[in-house]
Enzyme design. Structure first.
Site, PDB file in Angstrom:
ATOM      1  N   GLU A  52     -14.170  55.855  79.064  1.00  0.00           N
ATOM      2  CA  GLU A  52     -14.081  56.315  77.686  1.00  0.00           C
ATOM      3  C   GLU A  52     -13.206  57.548  77.495  1.00  0.00           C
ATOM      4  O   GLU A  52     -12.511  57.667  76.492  1.00  0.00           O
ATOM      5  CB  GLU A  52     -15.486  56.612  77.134  1.00  0.00           C
ATOM      6  N   SER A  97     -81.594  48.814  58.164  1.00  0.00           N
ATOM      7  CA  SER A  97     -82.534  49.532  59.036  1.00  0.00           C
ATOM      8  C   SER A  97     -81.857  50.420  60.061  1.00  0.00           C
ATOM      9  O   SER A  97     -82.524  51.253  60.696  1.00  0.00           O
ATOM     10  CB  SER A  97     -83.447  48.530  59.749  1.00  0.00           C
TER      11      SER A  97
END
Length: 694
Positions: free
Chosen positions: A111, A381
């Site tokens: 690059e 309950s």
């Protein structure tokens, strides 16, 4: 008149001549050259000054704001990845020292070979590209440096215009002035696109090879570095032949530039690469928990959902993936897939408040509503323990008796009545004690107790334990007629398991940003909401729910450890909330629209609870609930309610009392302290429990 004498005639003036300077003076062309040189020198000075000011200006100005998208990740309590959040981009930022040196060399070779020597743009590359492009009469070669490419990716679009190119160069120079070369290279390697919604070398390394970028070999690095030139053309997932050809080009360039030897390149070219299959995104192992985490993190950090998902946050949570897997399996196992019946499970470590598992429904894809936080469910309950805890704190004991038979209660100074019924209208038709009432879930006992201690006291107890719904101080409160979420119920029961200390439920341990900076750390609040002694006495009685005759006895064989809990059933809801010393869990089963459940469906919560609890704790040895100070355990005769000896009923049992409330008399006049039955503050049961816990 006398004439004047004639004036002598003056000689004529000579023709004018060109004036010459002193000998050795510059000629006209020399003077013009000098003026030209002076002009250009002045212009050069002006340009230098302007360039200097421009550079100083660029250096003083901040670079444009850029939003670097990075996927956030959620981890479980053991550091295992739960999920990578989908922000549309798969990206993971890593420092340059965690990137393979081969990746760096390959990138520079292919690059920007002059990267460490140019100021952001490369004049030689520009000239070389211009010559090539002129020869071909088209743009066949670019001249952008790594810095220019990074500037374009961060701040600009990809329009092929001179304006964009000039801006790109200016930003590149500005970056070079404000950042060092390694910072620029690091940012570049974390930005480039590899296809498949993947950005940056770390995410690409994980995608293609299933490893970290720091562990990439030369061959793997060469292949990856070749992909960004054209991901659709050079990705091995699209065209393996092109990808390998591009890899060899990268290796050849590295040799030419002196980054590797020919021998190294040949070995890399011959290396067989193990490319991971491009897998489809897996469903989340804890989707309801993930959504809860997102909401919690956004609230704690004060950010938007987009900022959370795309900010590269690492969220370390309390979830245990193994426990979560078991929870999902148990819900799926017991709730039919082809029905509308739903279920929820939430599990907490009572010692620190850590949420270990969360299942908000049986099918997240079909319905994302998290029933763990549903506040419209009656606990039935399963609410009764808060009635009995209040009673224990007000002089009641496990031997306090109430007659179990149909009965109408009056309240509000006799102006109102309330007639509770037992499940299936089954009554003992005899006096029963608190342990029996809890095990059998006797409604008559519960209503009698709440009216004796005062409903408002029960409301206050429930609120201290974290149940924050609309609780009215009425007799029906004892039967759980006012809504509570599974989240509230498990938090409250966890406080009982923790000897009366409620630790704030916690889901997130800490949050870090992409650089590892800690943004949040949990500091859960801890509060004593009940004394340890009555909490233990209640726990000791609630163990009978899983024993013979208890409402959860059918799952007793599944759980191979001490466990306490309470079932709860209404017309539309089935509950099982319980705990061991290490784990508190609430399970709810029912229909979203409040449709009535049948008898078979009402029994599904208990097996889910049992299967999950035993599975989640499989690797942990069974542990007794620790006995706190202020508790006395003695052997009692349940018939007479007195201390037991060999002359008493064969149903003698060990019972725990707040010290000072235990019975003092034997069921007969003959004591048997030395024959295995306990009495008073010291008993064989206390000794056994202390030995076990030690």
């Amino acid at each position: 008149m006398a004439e004047q004498p004639a004036t002598p005639e003056q000689p004529a003036a000579p023709a004018s001549k060109k004036k010459e300077g002193p000998a050795g003076s510059p000629s006209p062309w020399q003077r013009r050259l000098k003026r030209g040189f002076s002009f250009f020198f002045a212009a050069f000075l002006v340009i230098c000054v302007l360039t200097g000011f421009s550079l100083l200006y660029l250096r003083s100005q901040a670079l444009p704001v850029t939003k670097v998208l990075q996927t956030s990740q959620i981890f479980d309590v053991n550091g295992e990845l739960i999920e990578t959040l989908d922000s549309g981009q798969n990206r993971k930022i890593v420092p340059i020292n965690e990137i393979s040196v081969y990746v760096v060399k390959a990138t520079l070779a292919i690059e920007d070979q002059n990267f460490y020597n140019h100021p952001g743009f490369d004049v030689k590359s520009i000239a070389r590209a211009a010559v090539v492009n002129l020869k071909n009469m088209s743009k066949v070669q670019g001249a952008g440096t790594i810095t220019q490419q990074l500037a374009r990716n961060l701040y600009l679009n990809h329009d092929r215009t001179w304006t964009r190119k000039i801006k790109e160069t200016v930003y590149a120079v500005q970056m070079e002035m404000q950042l060092d070369k390694d910072q620029i290279l690091e940012s570049y390697l974390n930005q480039i696109y590899y296809g498949h919604s993947t950005y940056g070398i770390e995410a690409a390394s994980q995608l293609f090879f299933g490893k970290h970028a720091k562990d990439l070999t030369l061959a793997e690095s060469a292949l990856l570095v070749g992909v960004p030139k054209g991901p659709k053309y050079y990705s091995p997932y699209y065209n393996m032949e092109n990808a390998l050809d591009r890899k060899n080009v990268v290796l050849k360039t590295m040799v030419n530039e002196g980054f590797v030897t020919q021998q190294e390149a040949d070995a890399a070219a011959a290396q067989k690469l193990d490319i991971k299959p491009l897998a489809e995104k897996k469903p989340s192992p804890a989707p309801y928990f993930r959504d809860y985490i997102k909401n919690q993190a956004i609230q704690k950090l004060g950010i938007t959902e987009e900022q959370f998902e795309q900010g590269g946050h690492n969220i370390y949570t309390t979830l245990d993936l193994q426990a979560q897997k078991i929870a999902e399996q148990q819900v799926s196992k017991h709730i039919p897939k082809d029905s509308e019946l739903q279920g929820a499970l939430i599990s907490i470590d009572p010692r620190n408040g850590y949420i270990k598992a969360m299942v908000g429904g049986k099918n997240y894809e079909a319905n994302q509503f998290n029933r763990v936080f549903a506040t419209s469910r009656q606990p039935g309950s399963s609410f009764k323990p808060f009635v009995y805890l209040t009673a224990l704190q007000n002089g009641f004991t496990p031997l306090s008796k109430v007659r179990s038979e149909p009965r109408t209660f009056t309240y509000d100074d006799g102006r109102k009545t309330y007639t509770p019924r037992n499940f299936n209208d089954q009554y003992e038709n005899a006096d029963i004690d608190m342990r029996r009432a809890i095990a059998k879930s006797d409604n008559i006992y519960a209503v009698d107790t709440i009216l004796k201690v005062g409903p408002q006291q029960v409301v206050d107890t429930a609120r201290r334990f974290g149940i924050n719904g609309d609780l009215q101080p009425l007799p029906s409160l004892a039967l759980g007629t006012y809504p509570a979420s599974p989240f509230e119920m498990v938090s409250a029961f966890a406080a009982l398991a923790n000897q009366g200390v409620r630790v704030e439920p916690t889901a997130i341990i800490k949050i870090e940003d992409m650089a590892g900076l800690q943004l949040y750390k949990a500091e859960p609040k801890s509060e004593r909401v009940a004394d340890a002694a009555p909490s233990y006495v209640l726990t000791h009685m609630m163990e009978s729910v899983f024993e013979t005759g208890g409402t959860a006895s059918r799952v007793a064989a599944t759980i191979k450890r001490p466990v306490a809990g309470k079932t709860g059933t209404t017309d539309a809801d089935a509950w099982m909330v319980g705990y061991t010393p290490e784990l508190a869990t609430a399970v709810w089963v029912g229909y979203d629209k409040g449709r009535a459940i049948n008898t078979a469906e009402s029994h599904l919560a208990s097996p889910i609870f049992a299967g999950y609890t035993e599975g989640a704790l499989e690797a942990i040895p069974p542990k007794l609930f620790p006995v706190p100070e202020g508790v006395t355990t003695v052997y009692i005769d349940p018939v007479s309610g007195k201390l037991a000896n060999e002359d008493c009923s064969t149903e003698a049992r060990v019972e725990a009392f707040l010290t000072g409330t235990e019975p003092k008399e034997y069921c007969t006049n003959r004591s048997s302290r030395d024959k295995g039955f306990g009495s008073g503050a010291r008993s064989w049961w206390n000794d056994v429990k202390r030995w076990w816990n030690d």
